[in-house]
Design a protein around this motif. Sequence first.
Motif, PDB file in Angstrom:
ATOM      1  N   PRO A  25      64.389  39.834  41.825  1.00 32.41           N
ATOM      2  CA  PRO A  25      63.320  39.005  41.280  1.00 32.41           C
ATOM      3  C   PRO A  25      62.031  39.824  41.222  1.00 32.41           C
ATOM      4  N   ALA A  26      61.316  39.726  40.106  1.00 33.54           N
ATOM      5  CA  ALA A  26      60.084  40.503  39.941  1.00 33.54           C
ATOM      6  C   ALA A  26      59.059  40.179  41.021  1.00 33.54           C
ATOM      7  N   LYS A  27      59.098  38.947  41.537  1.00 28.05           N
ATOM      8  CA  LYS A  27      58.108  38.549  42.561  1.00 28.05           C
ATOM      9  C   LYS A  27      58.300  39.320  43.865  1.00 28.05           C
ATOM     10  N   HIS A  28      59.457  39.980  44.020  1.00 29.44           N
ATOM     11  CA  HIS A  28      59.708  40.760  45.234  1.00 29.44           C
ATOM     12  C   HIS A  28      59.398  42.245  45.041  1.00 29.44           C
ATOM     13  N   GLU A  67      66.450  35.907  33.733  1.00 29.89           N
ATOM     14  CA  GLU A  67      65.035  35.543  33.592  1.00 29.89           C
ATOM     15  C   GLU A  67      64.300  35.673  34.928  1.00 29.89           C
ATOM     16  N   GLY A  68      63.118  36.275  34.862  1.00 33.40           N
ATOM     17  CA  GLY A  68      62.308  36.451  36.062  1.00 33.40           C
ATOM     18  C   GLY A  68      62.707  37.639  36.917  1.00 33.40           C
ATOM     19  N   ARG A  69      63.660  38.446  36.428  1.00 32.83           N
ATOM     20  CA  ARG A  69      64.166  39.564  37.213  1.00 32.83           C
ATOM     21  C   ARG A  69      63.926  40.901  36.500  1.00 32.83           C
ATOM     22  N   HIS A  92      60.030  48.051  46.470  1.00 31.98           N
ATOM     23  CA  HIS A  92      60.779  46.804  46.694  1.00 31.98           C
ATOM     24  C   HIS A  92      61.720  46.992  47.884  1.00 31.98           C
ATOM     25  N   SER A 108      63.314  44.767  31.950  1.00 33.01           N
ATOM     26  CA  SER A 108      62.505  43.688  32.513  1.00 33.01           C
ATOM     27  C   SER A 108      62.709  42.395  31.726  1.00 33.01           C
ATOM     28  N   ASN A 109      62.915  41.310  32.477  1.00 34.30           N
ATOM     29  CA  ASN A 109      62.960  39.974  31.893  1.00 34.30           C
ATOM     30  C   ASN A 109      61.933  39.117  32.628  1.00 34.30           C
ATOM     31  N   ALA A 110      60.828  39.774  32.989  1.00 32.67           N
ATOM     32  CA  ALA A 110      59.795  39.114  33.788  1.00 32.67           C
ATOM     33  C   ALA A 110      58.419  39.488  33.264  1.00 32.67           C
ATOM     34  N   GLU A 111      57.549  38.501  33.224  1.00 35.14           N
ATOM     35  CA  GLU A 111      56.184  38.734  32.766  1.00 35.14           C
ATOM     36  C   GLU A 111      55.461  39.661  33.735  1.00 35.14           C
TER      37      GLU A 111
END
Length: 339
Positions: A110-113, A39-41, A99, A86-89
């Motif tokens: 992590p998607a935030k990165h 999740e989130g990645r 990245h 993708s498991n990230a919004e």
Amino acid sequence: MSAALPTSSREWHLVARPHGWPKAEDFALREAAVAAPAEGRILVRNKYFSVDPYMRGRMNDVKSYTPPFKLDHPMDGGAVGEVIASNAEGFAVGDHVLHGLGWREIADLPAKHAVKVDPDIAPLSAYLGVLGMPGLTAYAGLFEVASFKEGDAVFVSGAAGAVGSQVGQMAKLKGASRVIGSAGSDEKVKLLVEEYGFDAAFNYKNGPVRDQLKEAAPDGIDVYFDNVGGEHLEAAISSLNVHGRATICGMIAQYNATEPTPGPNNMAMIIGKRLRLQGVLVSDHSDLQPQFVQEVAGWLASGELKFQETKVEGIEKGYDAFVGLLRGENTGKMIVSLV
């Protein structure tokens, strides 16, 4: 979630800390398992990854501005690729992202990165060079750190590299009175003058840098952008005018030295000339990113700013690309292509 995800990925590990020049046995290309992202990645199939001079310092086990590479772990660095799971919004399969998990075929992060990039604005590989970290380094180092102003005479060492080639062109675009570059081959010197619009350039292997710089800049220089260190820095101190500024970006001449390297022997000139020498780390200038991308994308679109890349094909050539970079075998940004 895609049903046809790869089950493994090849990745480069550092297995021994190089002493002097990196050797092939200091590295290993290993296989790692790939699983669906948590999740989130997101899972990214890398298309290009970057090799950069700063990575040599990270191979030493010393405290620095960025942690050293861990032994027997995958190395990292800039990369651009396509999201394959993708498991990230906010991230979908097919998105292209920039990245920090290079040196491997598949990245799980992590998607935030990750930052989405547009392949319609520029080729994907450009986000590792002219529109990426080297481009922002050039932009911040010239305009913010060196306080460049119209009419300045500028000298750039390592001028045919990813950073140096952009510094010289940006200085010209902003009204430099004269731009001089040094490079390590006659072909690169020709490129600087004929393609990138430098006013003068010289091959530092053809004679003392101090003499060649004085000939190329008889009225002195106001700004020095240093990618090399050593003899180049000493020559620049000699040629800098009163209140000259130097941005110290890299010292590739001594990255593989096994003994301490002597500093410039004319540093007393810094006092009389009231010089300012300041280091630059691109991470300090992330606030400039939006302005940088907007301005540079405009220059690229108009054809005013040119760039070159040296692409090495295949992940198995990662070590060769890195050592080739340290030897100056690249023109412009050195990139490993996995396409």
